[in-house]
Scaffold this motif. Sequence first.
Motif, PDB file in Angstrom:
ATOM      1  N   LEU A   1      75.713  28.477 -84.992  1.00  0.00           N
ATOM      2  CA  LEU A   1      74.632  27.645 -84.738  1.00  0.00           C
ATOM      3  C   LEU A   1      74.521  26.566 -85.843  1.00  0.00           C
ATOM      4  N   THR A   2      74.917  26.797 -87.160  1.00  0.00           N
ATOM      5  CA  THR A   2      75.159  25.789 -87.905  1.00  0.00           C
ATOM      6  C   THR A   2      76.367  24.715 -87.748  1.00  0.00           C
ATOM      7  N   ASN A   3      77.421  25.252 -87.357  1.00  0.00           N
ATOM      8  CA  ASN A   3      78.507  24.245 -87.737  1.00  0.00           C
ATOM      9  C   ASN A   3      79.039  23.917 -86.223  1.00  0.00           C
ATOM     10  N   ASN A   4      78.794  24.655 -85.139  1.00  0.00           N
ATOM     11  CA  ASN A   4      79.660  23.951 -83.845  1.00  0.00           C
ATOM     12  C   ASN A   4      79.132  22.722 -83.481  1.00  0.00           C
ATOM     13  N   LYS A   5      79.822  21.976 -83.132  1.00  0.00           N
ATOM     14  CA  LYS A   5      79.858  20.224 -83.017  1.00  0.00           C
ATOM     15  C   LYS A   5      79.273  20.152 -81.703  1.00  0.00           C
ATOM     16  N   ASN A   6      79.188  21.168 -80.684  1.00  0.00           N
ATOM     17  CA  ASN A   6      78.368  21.035 -79.350  1.00  0.00           C
ATOM     18  C   ASN A   6      77.116  21.237 -79.647  1.00  0.00           C
ATOM     19  N   LEU A   7      76.104  20.539 -79.208  1.00  0.00           N
ATOM     20  CA  LEU A   7      74.557  20.958 -79.482  1.00  0.00           C
ATOM     21  C   LEU A   7      74.188  22.247 -78.431  1.00  0.00           C
ATOM     22  N   GLU A   8      74.865  22.070 -77.262  1.00  0.00           N
ATOM     23  CA  GLU A   8      74.684  23.127 -76.185  1.00  0.00           C
ATOM     24  C   GLU A   8      75.040  24.557 -76.658  1.00  0.00           C
ATOM     25  N   LEU A   9      76.209  24.564 -77.358  1.00  0.00           N
ATOM     26  CA  LEU A   9      76.682  25.874 -77.959  1.00  0.00           C
ATOM     27  C   LEU A   9      76.027  26.365 -79.174  1.00  0.00           C
ATOM     28  N   ARG A  10      75.450  25.179 -79.989  1.00  0.00           N
ATOM     29  CA  ARG A  10      74.445  25.672 -81.109  1.00  0.00           C
ATOM     30  C   ARG A  10      73.307  26.106 -80.540  1.00  0.00           C
ATOM     31  N   ALA A  11      72.691  25.798 -79.447  1.00  0.00           N
ATOM     32  CA  ALA A  11      71.406  26.257 -78.928  1.00  0.00           C
ATOM     33  C   ALA A  11      72.004  27.652 -78.238  1.00  0.00           C
ATOM     34  N   TYR A  12      72.788  27.857 -77.738  1.00  0.00           N
ATOM     35  CA  TYR A  12      73.097  29.099 -77.211  1.00  0.00           C
ATOM     36  C   TYR A  12      73.414  30.284 -78.277  1.00  0.00           C
ATOM     37  N   ALA A  13      74.162  29.770 -79.442  1.00  0.00           N
ATOM     38  CA  ALA A  13      74.024  30.818 -80.371  1.00  0.00           C
ATOM     39  C   ALA A  13      72.838  31.087 -80.896  1.00  0.00           C
TER      40      ALA A  13
ATOM     41  N   GLN B   1      67.206  24.118 -91.273  1.00  0.00           N
ATOM     42  CA  GLN B   1      66.986  22.968 -92.457  1.00  0.00           C
ATOM     43  C   GLN B   1      68.395  21.819 -92.258  1.00  0.00           C
ATOM     44  N   SER B   2      69.459  21.921 -91.705  1.00  0.00           N
ATOM     45  CA  SER B   2      70.526  21.158 -91.507  1.00  0.00           C
ATOM     46  C   SER B   2      70.488  20.770 -90.139  1.00  0.00           C
ATOM     47  N   GLU B   3      69.620  21.153 -89.218  1.00  0.00           N
ATOM     48  CA  GLU B   3      69.934  20.963 -87.848  1.00  0.00           C
ATOM     49  C   GLU B   3      69.060  19.387 -87.491  1.00  0.00           C
ATOM     50  N   ALA B   4      69.634  18.383 -86.639  1.00  0.00           N
ATOM     51  CA  ALA B   4      69.043  17.074 -86.615  1.00  0.00           C
ATOM     52  C   ALA B   4      68.707  17.195 -85.270  1.00  0.00           C
ATOM     53  N   ASP B   5      69.224  17.942 -84.378  1.00  0.00           N
ATOM     54  CA  ASP B   5      69.100  17.662 -82.713  1.00  0.00           C
ATOM     55  C   ASP B   5      67.692  18.235 -82.366  1.00  0.00           C
ATOM     56  N   GLU B   6      66.938  17.572 -81.586  1.00  0.00           N
ATOM     57  CA  GLU B   6      65.503  18.105 -81.208  1.00  0.00           C
ATOM     58  C   GLU B   6      65.794  19.165 -80.311  1.00  0.00           C
ATOM     59  N   ILE B   7      66.748  19.323 -79.489  1.00  0.00           N
ATOM     60  CA  ILE B   7      66.675  20.641 -78.327  1.00  0.00           C
ATOM     61  C   ILE B   7      67.010  21.855 -79.220  1.00  0.00           C
ATOM     62  N   VAL B   8      68.040  21.701 -80.176  1.00  0.00           N
ATOM     63  CA  VAL B   8      68.613  22.890 -80.650  1.00  0.00           C
ATOM     64  C   VAL B   8      67.209  23.338 -81.745  1.00  0.00           C
ATOM     65  N   ARG B   9      66.561  22.569 -82.262  1.00  0.00           N
ATOM     66  CA  ARG B   9      65.475  22.913 -83.194  1.00  0.00           C
ATOM     67  C   ARG B   9      64.431  23.569 -82.390  1.00  0.00           C
ATOM     68  N   LYS B  10      64.239  22.906 -81.344  1.00  0.00           N
ATOM     69  CA  LYS B  10      63.096  23.643 -80.294  1.00  0.00           C
ATOM     70  C   LYS B  10      63.540  25.000 -79.874  1.00  0.00           C
ATOM     71  N   THR B  11      65.030  25.081 -79.664  1.00  0.00           N
ATOM     72  CA  THR B  11      65.421  26.532 -79.298  1.00  0.00           C
ATOM     73  C   THR B  11      65.356  27.439 -80.449  1.00  0.00           C
ATOM     74  N   ILE B  12      65.570  27.212 -81.679  1.00  0.00           N
ATOM     75  CA  ILE B  12      65.486  28.118 -82.822  1.00  0.00           C
ATOM     76  C   ILE B  12      63.902  28.342 -82.815  1.00  0.00           C
ATOM     77  N   ILE B  13      63.013  27.469 -82.787  1.00  0.00           N
ATOM     78  CA  ILE B  13      61.423  27.830 -82.796  1.00  0.00           C
ATOM     79  C   ILE B  13      61.024  28.649 -81.731  1.00  0.00           C
ATOM     80  N   VAL B  14      61.568  28.746 -80.434  1.00  0.00           N
ATOM     81  CA  VAL B  14      61.420  29.506 -79.329  1.00  0.00           C
ATOM     82  C   VAL B  14      61.719  30.943 -79.493  1.00  0.00           C
ATOM     83  N   CYS B  15      62.969  30.879 -80.086  1.00  0.00           N
ATOM     84  CA  CYS B  15      63.760  32.056 -80.414  1.00  0.00           C
ATOM     85  C   CYS B  15      63.088  32.886 -81.439  1.00  0.00           C
ATOM     86  N   PHE B  16      62.497  32.185 -82.527  1.00  0.00           N
ATOM     87  CA  PHE B  16      61.664  32.801 -83.657  1.00  0.00           C
ATOM     88  C   PHE B  16      60.350  33.291 -82.887  1.00  0.00           C
TER      89      PHE B  16
END
Length: 231
Positions: A139-151, A178-193
Amino acid sequence: MELSNLKQIYYKLLEEYDGVVAIEFVRDLSQLNDYESIDFHYKILKNSENIYLFHRIRAGFEKHGEEGKTFLLDKINIETDPDLKAEALFILGTMDCVEVKPIAISFLQSKNYKEQYYGIIVIGWLGKSEDIVILENELTNNKNLELRAYAATALRQIAFSNSRLNKKIAGAYSRAYQSEADEIVRKTIIVCFQDLIKVKFGLRELQTGEITGDLNLAEPKFKKALTNYLA
């Protein structure tokens, strides 16, 4: 129905797809548990040109039961084709086969997107407390944003299986956000929480996986709730 007849039906389906015939084909093939039939079922997982037919074929494999599970466990350790190995892992994951979790973890080191993706989701299905750090790293380090979202969604899956891990997973979300810049991944984290604490902040996850809503409005509510939850 004999395997020879089913092979003929399969090749006709590749030429002209018929949903009803596909359902009957997978049903009949899944009822044959001899090695040759299971091996044929396994090998046609290689062909995903018709995604509707492919999904039916893959979903039907687990109906082979213990014979199918044993077959895949034997195959996955010797398979050299990355697509078939990934499909074997996926199916064994749906069968709650914990023996393949080390293989799922090893897939994370692959340069192949599909292997990384399947590794992440299978860890989510089979994961325990000790696997949270592995998915947090993705979630933190994968370079692919889709894979970060899947994590992020894989961590949520662990929470669904064991709610006692919710706070530990929320901590992973907090650090990653805190370190995520991509909007899609940030949204994914929020909906998961949101799903962890069963509180909505204005974002909605559709069945397609798309997330709707205003991140700028949701983010302050999310951060406040997360801080309170982890306090």
